[in-house]
Design a protein around this motif. Sequence first.
Motif, mmCIF file in Angstrom:
data_model
loop_
_atom_site.group_PDB
_atom_site.id
_atom_site.type_symbol
_atom_site.label_atom_id
_atom_site.label_comp_id
_atom_site.label_asym_id
_atom_site.label_seq_id
_atom_site.Cartn_x
_atom_site.Cartn_y
_atom_site.Cartn_z
ATOM 1 N N ASP A 91 0.818 -1.205 0.000
ATOM 2 C CA ASP A 91 0.000 0.000 0.000
ATOM 3 C C ASP A 91 0.859 1.265 0.000
ATOM 4 O OD1 ASP A 91 -2.869 1.147 0.410
ATOM 5 O OD2 ASP A 91 -1.628 2.189 1.888
ATOM 6 N N GLY A 92 1.951 1.246 0.750
ATOM 7 C CA GLY A 92 2.805 2.422 0.868
ATOM 8 C C GLY A 92 3.844 2.551 -0.223
ATOM 9 N N ARG A 93 3.883 1.589 -1.141
ATOM 10 C CA ARG A 93 4.864 1.579 -2.219
ATOM 11 C C ARG A 93 6.292 1.739 -1.680
ATOM 12 N NH1 ARG A 93 1.795 5.097 -6.901
ATOM 13 N NH2 ARG A 93 0.561 3.372 -7.678
ATOM 14 N N TRP A 94 6.584 0.960 -0.642
ATOM 15 C CA TRP A 94 7.936 0.993 -0.091
ATOM 16 C C TRP A 94 8.916 0.426 -1.111
ATOM 17 C CZ3 TRP A 94 7.130 -1.762 5.275
ATOM 18 C CH2 TRP A 94 6.354 -0.943 6.108
ATOM 19 N N SER A 95 10.147 0.833 -0.995
ATOM 20 C CA SER A 95 11.201 0.236 -1.814
ATOM 21 C C SER A 95 11.417 -1.203 -1.333
ATOM 22 C CB SER A 95 12.504 1.025 -1.652
ATOM 23 O OG SER A 95 12.996 0.890 -0.321
ATOM 24 N N THR A 96 12.033 -2.002 -2.177
ATOM 25 C CA THR A 96 12.340 -3.380 -1.796
ATOM 26 C C THR A 96 13.224 -3.394 -0.555
ATOM 27 O OG1 THR A 96 12.146 -4.091 -4.088
ATOM 28 C CG2 THR A 96 13.381 -5.536 -2.603
ATOM 29 N N LYS A 97 14.218 -2.523 -0.516
ATOM 30 C CA LYS A 97 15.123 -2.465 0.638
ATOM 31 C C LYS A 97 14.352 -2.183 1.927
ATOM 32 C CE LYS A 97 19.058 0.158 2.446
ATOM 33 N NZ LYS A 97 19.990 1.258 2.193
ATOM 34 N N ARG A 98 13.462 -1.211 1.897
ATOM 35 C CA ARG A 98 12.688 -0.844 3.091
ATOM 36 C C ARG A 98 11.805 -2.016 3.531
ATOM 37 N NH1 ARG A 98 11.036 3.727 1.324
ATOM 38 N NH2 ARG A 98 12.712 4.803 2.374
ATOM 39 N N GLY A 99 11.144 -2.652 2.583
ATOM 40 C CA GLY A 99 10.270 -3.783 2.905
ATOM 41 C C GLY A 99 11.031 -4.959 3.473
ATOM 42 N N VAL A 100 12.173 -5.274 2.886
ATOM 43 C CA VAL A 100 12.979 -6.395 3.378
ATOM 44 C C VAL A 100 13.512 -6.094 4.781
ATOM 45 C CG1 VAL A 100 15.117 -7.699 2.987
ATOM 46 C CG2 VAL A 100 13.531 -7.290 1.092
ATOM 47 N N ILE A 101 13.943 -4.871 5.017
ATOM 48 C CA ILE A 101 14.397 -4.493 6.369
ATOM 49 C C ILE A 101 13.255 -4.671 7.365
ATOM 50 C CG2 ILE A 101 15.075 -2.535 7.832
ATOM 51 C CD1 ILE A 101 16.787 -1.559 5.431
ATOM 52 N N ALA A 102 12.057 -4.229 6.998
ATOM 53 C CA ALA A 102 10.908 -4.372 7.895
ATOM 54 C C ALA A 102 10.615 -5.837 8.183
ATOM 55 C CB ALA A 102 9.686 -3.677 7.304
ATOM 56 N N LEU A 103 10.693 -6.681 7.171
ATOM 57 C CA LEU A 103 10.459 -8.115 7.385
ATOM 58 C C LEU A 103 11.550 -8.740 8.256
ATOM 59 C CD1 LEU A 103 9.253 -9.287 3.864
ATOM 60 C CD2 LEU A 103 7.873 -9.046 5.943
ATOM 61 N N VAL A 110 -4.501 -6.308 -2.583
ATOM 62 C CA VAL A 110 -4.593 -5.498 -1.366
ATOM 63 C C VAL A 110 -5.779 -4.542 -1.459
ATOM 64 C CG1 VAL A 110 -3.436 -3.735 0.038
ATOM 65 C CG2 VAL A 110 -2.148 -5.724 -0.775
ATOM 66 N N SER A 111 -5.964 -3.914 -2.599
ATOM 67 C CA SER A 111 -7.076 -2.981 -2.788
ATOM 68 C C SER A 111 -8.420 -3.677 -2.580
ATOM 69 C CB SER A 111 -7.004 -2.366 -4.191
ATOM 70 O OG SER A 111 -8.074 -1.481 -4.403
ATOM 71 N N GLY A 112 -8.558 -4.860 -3.148
ATOM 72 C CA GLY A 112 -9.801 -5.616 -2.962
ATOM 73 C C GLY A 112 -10.048 -5.936 -1.504
ATOM 74 N N GLY A 113 -9.009 -6.301 -0.800
ATOM 75 C CA GLY A 113 -9.152 -6.591 0.622
ATOM 76 C C GLY A 113 -9.514 -5.366 1.434
ATOM 77 N N LEU A 114 -8.950 -4.232 1.079
ATOM 78 C CA LEU A 114 -9.241 -2.999 1.809
ATOM 79 C C LEU A 114 -10.679 -2.529 1.580
ATOM 80 C CD1 LEU A 114 -5.900 -1.071 1.240
ATOM 81 C CD2 LEU A 114 -6.716 -2.090 3.380
ATOM 82 N N ARG A 115 -11.231 -2.856 0.421
ATOM 83 C CA ARG A 115 -12.616 -2.468 0.150
ATOM 84 C C ARG A 115 -13.616 -3.459 0.727
ATOM 85 N NH1 ARG A 115 -10.411 -1.356 -4.829
ATOM 86 N NH2 ARG A 115 -11.631 -2.966 -5.864
ATOM 87 N N ARG A 116 -13.143 -4.647 1.107
ATOM 88 C CA ARG A 116 -13.979 -5.675 1.750
ATOM 89 C C ARG A 116 -13.290 -6.122 3.036
ATOM 90 N NH1 ARG A 116 -12.779 -6.907 -3.100
ATOM 91 N NH2 ARG A 116 -14.181 -6.627 -4.822
ATOM 92 N N PRO A 117 -13.252 -5.253 4.047
ATOM 93 C CA PRO A 117 -12.441 -5.511 5.237
ATOM 94 C C PRO A 117 -12.834 -6.769 6.026
ATOM 95 C CG PRO A 117 -13.759 -3.532 5.541
ATOM 96 C CD PRO A 117 -13.925 -3.954 4.128
ATOM 97 N N LEU A 118 -14.112 -7.093 6.103
ATOM 98 C CA LEU A 118 -14.498 -8.300 6.856
ATOM 99 C C LEU A 118 -13.985 -9.559 6.167
ATOM 100 C CD1 LEU A 118 -18.112 -7.459 8.087
ATOM 101 C CD2 LEU A 118 -16.014 -7.651 9.440
ATOM 102 N N ALA A 119 -14.146 -9.611 4.865
ATOM 103 C CA ALA A 119 -13.639 -10.763 4.109
ATOM 104 C C ALA A 119 -12.116 -10.833 4.199
ATOM 105 C CB ALA A 119 -14.082 -10.666 2.648
ATOM 106 N N ALA A 120 -11.463 -9.673 4.113
ATOM 107 C CA ALA A 120 -9.999 -9.640 4.205
ATOM 108 C C ALA A 120 -9.522 -10.077 5.586
ATOM 109 C CB ALA A 120 -9.477 -8.244 3.880
#
Length: 152
Positions: free
Chosen positions: A65-77, A119-129
Motif C-alpha cells: 500500500d505504501g509503495r515501499w522500496s524493496t530495501k525498506r520492505g525487506v528491512i521491515a520483514l 490489497v485494494s480488494g481486501g481494503l474495500r472488503r475488510p471483513l472478508a480480508a
Amino acid sequence: MTLPSPRRLYTFVATAEAVTWTLLLIGMFLKYVTETTELGVRIGGMLHGIVFIAYVLVTVIVWIDGRWSTKRGVIALLSAVPPLVTLWTERWLDRGGHLASTWRLQAKGEAVTPFERVVSGGLRRPLAAAGALVVAVVALTGVALVAGPPAG
C-alpha cells in the motif's frame, strides 16, 4: 467495519511482535537458565509464532500500500528476526513518513500491479480480508507446527 490506518495497524503488530518475543525470552530463561519449567517456551513460542506470521502478513500489506522500496520492505520483514527490533523499525518507518494515516489502495483506480489489486480488494472488503488473514495465519501456523521448532 472501520479499518485501522496503516500506521496504527503496523504499530500494533510491531509492538505485539516485540511483546511476544519478550515472553519467549522469559520462557527460554526459565527453561535453560533456571531449569524450572518449559511452559514459558511452549506458550511464549506459540504466541510469538502466531504474531510473527501476522506481522509478516501485515508488513507485506502495508509495504504494498505504501509503495515501499524493496530495501525498506525487506528491512521491515527481517526486523522480526532479532528480538525487539520491530519497535525500532516502526519508529524508523514512522519518522521517515512511510506509515500513512490512510490506505492509498482503498480508493478505486489506485491499484496498478496484481499485488496492489489484491490489497485494494481486501481494503474495500475488510471483513472478508480479515477472515482471509485469520485463515492465512492459522494455515501458516499449522505448517510451522508440522515443520517443527527451529533447529538448535
